[in-house]
Write an enzyme that holds these catalytic residues in place. Sequence first.
Site, mmCIF file in Angstrom:
data_model
loop_
_atom_site.group_PDB
_atom_site.id
_atom_site.type_symbol
_atom_site.label_atom_id
_atom_site.label_comp_id
_atom_site.label_asym_id
_atom_site.label_seq_id
_atom_site.Cartn_x
_atom_site.Cartn_y
_atom_site.Cartn_z
ATOM 1 N N TYR A 205 0.895 -1.302 -0.023
ATOM 2 C CA TYR A 205 0.015 -0.176 0.084
ATOM 3 C C TYR A 205 0.901 1.414 -0.019
ATOM 4 O O TYR A 205 1.027 2.206 -0.251
ATOM 5 C CB TYR A 205 -0.807 0.116 1.703
ATOM 6 C CG TYR A 205 -1.469 1.120 1.277
ATOM 7 C CD1 TYR A 205 -2.944 1.476 0.751
ATOM 8 C CD2 TYR A 205 -1.339 1.924 2.220
ATOM 9 C CE1 TYR A 205 -3.792 2.221 0.649
ATOM 10 C CE2 TYR A 205 -1.973 3.353 2.086
ATOM 11 C CZ TYR A 205 -3.396 2.853 1.592
ATOM 12 O OH TYR A 205 -4.466 4.346 1.705
ATOM 13 N N LYS A 209 0.874 4.585 -3.138
ATOM 14 C CA LYS A 209 1.289 5.837 -2.911
ATOM 15 C C LYS A 209 2.402 6.835 -3.156
ATOM 16 O O LYS A 209 1.927 7.983 -3.081
ATOM 17 C CB LYS A 209 0.949 6.419 -0.604
ATOM 18 C CG LYS A 209 -1.029 5.499 -0.646
ATOM 19 C CD LYS A 209 -2.104 5.981 -2.064
ATOM 20 C CE LYS A 209 -3.375 5.839 -1.854
ATOM 21 N NZ LYS A 209 -3.965 6.555 -1.934
#
Length: 332
Positions: A205, A209
């Site tokens: 994740y 980002k």
Amino acid sequence: MPFFQPPIASLPQNIDLSGQTAIVTGATAGIGLEICRQLLVGRVSNLIMAVRKISKGERVREALLAEPAVNGANPRATITVMKLDAASYSSVQRFASAYQKTFQDLHLIMANAGIGTSEKEMAPSRHEMDIQVNYLSNVLLTLTLLPILEATATKTGKAARVTWTGSRMYVKTSLLKKLPLQRGGEEGVLQHFDAARGLSMLQRYADSKLLCLLFQLELAERYPPNRVMINSFCPGLVDTGMTDTLPLYMRIPTNVMKALTARSPEKAGWIALNAAVIAGAETHGKLLGDMEVEDSSQFLKGIDGRAIQKRLWEDTIREIREMTNLPAWMTN
């Protein structure tokens, strides 16, 4: 990210988006749903809910129109539900094509759709799923619709806006220690993550980002904010259902933390709209942590981060230009 999140200010009461058209991806739940609600209360004229499931989108549409706050502030609002599955390049292309055929203007994109997969998955593009949904599909959507954003800015004399849902968790990227990118090698950034093994959910994740932030930083160096301003925001920990798919050993402590410190979706919506309609040109290409520009990590500022930023731009543009027309300044 602090354990106890600081208080944030509510939005000004005088937001008026009358005459404007906005797209919100991931619009049927959580932060995306709250963004839709607050845009409608802010009197946006045309709201396009970009959703994976049309039937769910239509139910949410009817519920929004029936809300007293929405109906009282914006009784003439138009909400259109359109299919967009960010796991698929072809779905993004179909959405963008349908939008261009249907609508004349576009003032705002809220690219909010996002995931955090518990195990590594590959998208139809053969890219890692978190990177496909959270990064690559946002790039394709933004760049495909850039001409209509620019045309709208020319008509109105005011910059159009694109805001992505980002995260300060980018600092947990696997590039720091777990799987650093080879210096000066032939390995591409996207190739590196496609091949990566043994990464935790949090690291994957965070990697997705990080790519979002690197791309926007490079874009801002090449493209001024006078026609289209692009930024991202991190709302902190928010009490949504996004963590419901976590493995039990992660879900229990996360739910405890949410109970102690998570923000409400309403406050996350304030943070989102601050980035999208209030923040100024100084936020172009930047990540806002809560409502202020977040200082870049030492990794981003350093030689390695800067080099990866350039390599990622080249990788991404090389891929995206196969699916949409890009202006010459992007490919030079």
